[in-house]
Scaffold this motif. Sequence first.
Motif, mmCIF file in Angstrom:
data_model
loop_
_atom_site.group_PDB
_atom_site.id
_atom_site.type_symbol
_atom_site.label_atom_id
_atom_site.label_comp_id
_atom_site.label_asym_id
_atom_site.label_seq_id
_atom_site.Cartn_x
_atom_site.Cartn_y
_atom_site.Cartn_z
ATOM 1 N N ILE A 93 53.519 33.359 48.582
ATOM 2 C CA ILE A 93 53.809 33.868 47.242
ATOM 3 C C ILE A 93 52.525 33.929 46.405
ATOM 4 O O ILE A 93 51.760 32.970 46.362
ATOM 5 C CB ILE A 93 54.848 32.990 46.533
ATOM 6 N N ALA A 94 52.322 35.064 45.748
ATOM 7 C CA ALA A 94 51.216 35.229 44.795
ATOM 8 C C ALA A 94 51.757 35.125 43.377
ATOM 9 O O ALA A 94 52.855 35.589 43.080
ATOM 10 C CB ALA A 94 50.536 36.577 44.992
ATOM 11 N N SER A 95 50.981 34.498 42.506
ATOM 12 C CA SER A 95 51.251 34.487 41.073
ATOM 13 C C SER A 95 49.989 34.994 40.381
ATOM 14 O O SER A 95 49.049 35.431 41.034
ATOM 15 C CB SER A 95 51.647 33.078 40.602
ATOM 16 N N TRP A 96 49.948 34.929 39.046
ATOM 17 C CA TRP A 96 48.736 35.391 38.354
ATOM 18 C C TRP A 96 48.503 34.558 37.101
ATOM 19 O O TRP A 96 49.383 33.892 36.588
ATOM 20 C CB TRP A 96 48.835 36.876 38.019
ATOM 21 N N TYR A 97 47.248 34.591 36.637
ATOM 22 C CA TYR A 97 46.894 33.891 35.398
ATOM 23 C C TYR A 97 46.051 34.814 34.532
ATOM 24 O O TYR A 97 45.285 35.618 35.035
ATOM 25 C CB TYR A 97 46.219 32.552 35.666
ATOM 26 N N GLY A 98 46.233 34.709 33.214
ATOM 27 C CA GLY A 98 45.649 35.711 32.332
ATOM 28 C C GLY A 98 44.963 35.184 31.099
ATOM 29 O O GLY A 98 43.996 34.424 31.186
ATOM 30 N N ARG A 99 45.499 35.540 29.914
ATOM 31 C CA ARG A 99 44.802 35.326 28.651
ATOM 32 C C ARG A 99 44.468 33.864 28.383
ATOM 33 O O ARG A 99 43.407 33.550 27.826
ATOM 34 C CB ARG A 99 45.637 35.890 27.494
ATOM 35 N N ASP A 100 45.341 32.954 28.758
ATOM 36 C CA ASP A 100 45.099 31.544 28.463
ATOM 37 C C ASP A 100 43.814 31.021 29.093
ATOM 38 O O ASP A 100 43.263 30.010 28.655
ATOM 39 C CB ASP A 100 46.268 30.686 28.940
ATOM 40 N N PHE A 101 43.343 31.695 30.161
ATOM 41 C CA PHE A 101 42.139 31.261 30.857
ATOM 42 C C PHE A 101 40.981 32.234 30.683
ATOM 43 O O PHE A 101 39.900 32.002 31.213
ATOM 44 C CB PHE A 101 42.431 31.083 32.354
ATOM 45 N N TYR A 112 35.745 33.155 33.957
ATOM 46 C CA TYR A 112 36.920 33.934 34.335
ATOM 47 C C TYR A 112 37.077 35.130 33.408
ATOM 48 O O TYR A 112 37.140 34.993 32.188
ATOM 49 C CB TYR A 112 38.180 33.068 34.284
ATOM 50 N N ASP A 113 37.150 36.317 34.006
ATOM 51 C CA ASP A 113 37.379 37.567 33.281
ATOM 52 C C ASP A 113 38.675 38.159 33.803
ATOM 53 O O ASP A 113 38.753 38.597 34.948
ATOM 54 C CB ASP A 113 36.217 38.534 33.509
ATOM 55 N N MET A 114 39.699 38.166 32.978
ATOM 56 C CA MET A 114 41.018 38.616 33.418
ATOM 57 C C MET A 114 41.044 40.094 33.782
ATOM 58 O O MET A 114 41.991 40.563 34.425
ATOM 59 C CB MET A 114 42.055 38.332 32.330
ATOM 60 N N TYR A 115 39.991 40.841 33.396
ATOM 61 C CA TYR A 115 39.939 42.272 33.693
ATOM 62 C C TYR A 115 39.155 42.581 34.969
ATOM 63 O O TYR A 115 38.933 43.743 35.295
ATOM 64 C CB TYR A 115 39.328 43.033 32.513
ATOM 65 N N LYS A 116 38.706 41.556 35.671
ATOM 66 C CA LYS A 116 38.027 41.762 36.945
ATOM 67 C C LYS A 116 38.977 41.427 38.094
ATOM 68 O O LYS A 116 39.928 40.676 37.933
ATOM 69 C CB LYS A 116 36.763 40.901 37.031
ATOM 70 N N MET A 117 38.677 41.984 39.276
ATOM 71 C CA MET A 117 39.528 41.810 40.451
ATOM 72 C C MET A 117 39.143 40.509 41.163
ATOM 73 O O MET A 117 38.417 40.509 42.153
ATOM 74 C CB MET A 117 39.404 43.011 41.371
ATOM 75 N N THR A 118 39.632 39.405 40.633
ATOM 76 C CA THR A 118 39.309 38.085 41.189
ATOM 77 C C THR A 118 40.600 37.334 41.488
ATOM 78 O O THR A 118 41.710 37.796 41.185
ATOM 79 C CB THR A 118 38.433 37.273 40.224
ATOM 80 N N LEU A 159 46.298 35.450 41.213
ATOM 81 C CA LEU A 159 45.559 36.681 40.960
ATOM 82 C C LEU A 159 45.129 36.758 39.494
ATOM 83 O O LEU A 159 45.799 36.227 38.606
ATOM 84 C CB LEU A 159 46.426 37.899 41.277
ATOM 85 N N SER A 160 44.015 37.442 39.259
ATOM 86 C CA SER A 160 43.645 37.761 37.883
ATOM 87 C C SER A 160 44.657 38.761 37.320
ATOM 88 O O SER A 160 45.443 39.372 38.059
ATOM 89 C CB SER A 160 42.244 38.366 37.838
ATOM 90 N N PHE A 161 44.634 38.939 36.005
ATOM 91 C CA PHE A 161 45.512 39.918 35.363
ATOM 92 C C PHE A 161 45.309 41.303 35.965
ATOM 93 O O PHE A 161 46.266 42.013 36.282
ATOM 94 C CB PHE A 161 45.235 39.939 33.858
#
Length: 281
Positions: A93-101, A112-118, A159-161
Amino acid sequence: MKLIRVIPSPATEAGRNLTYGYAFLLCLGLLATGCGTAPLRQGPASPTAKIPDPGPTVRDEPLSRYGNPEFYEVFGRRYRPLKNAAGFAERGIASWYGRDFHLRRTSSGETYDMYKMTAAHRVLPLPTYVEVTNLQNGRRAIVRVNDRGPFKDDRVIDLSFAAAVKLGVHGPGTARVELRTIAPGRRPAVRAATPSPLHRSPKRFGYYLQVGAFSDMSNAERLRNHIVALLDNSVEIRPDVIKDKSYYLVHVGPLATTAAASRLAARLTRIGVQHHRLIDN
């Protein structure tokens, strides 16, 4: 704020910096969600216009100074980052993390840049390039792993955003995915829908412990990845044909003596691998 203690190997300076990365920040989302709901740690989604197209260029990079200790511990569980990710594959299972980080420090020391493919992974070397396939919609994307996590048992990658949007994970919050590492200078292979015919593996020398035999390759990969995350021993998957049926055998070794095999069997039992059979090659 509750601090999650990460215990690095005494032998490596890099491990001491993991507390600045993913594991340190994970507590924010856990406190808010009670560890029981998905998605985790999102925060409000931002516009998708900043998401890059295409994704990162796969290139040869040295291991990060930070985030690659001999081992580290989160929630009382010990993880051993891999030294080499060649041939690594995993489903889960994949999840994602965004603005909080967003713009916070990752386990590798990068921002961490939520707009990059990381992405974040528990044991892959930092950095590693991975092709992620969403098994629920068929979408694929390449991400660069530069962080540690997720630390929920049923998750294999965070996953990143940007990556979540491209893979269609952003909306539902989680999805079943397949991960395959990509070597620099090589494009992801186009895989057939059915497995290739099996060929018998070449002759080996030494002792091995067979810990599983599966008709489904993904089950063999899951067991291999579990073992390499917790032990230092080499693990290989050997295709074979038994009574006209194809199997994937999971072998741990080689081992020089039967005494070494007995010690390894005890260690495997302690990490939940209960079945093992001595193979003399």
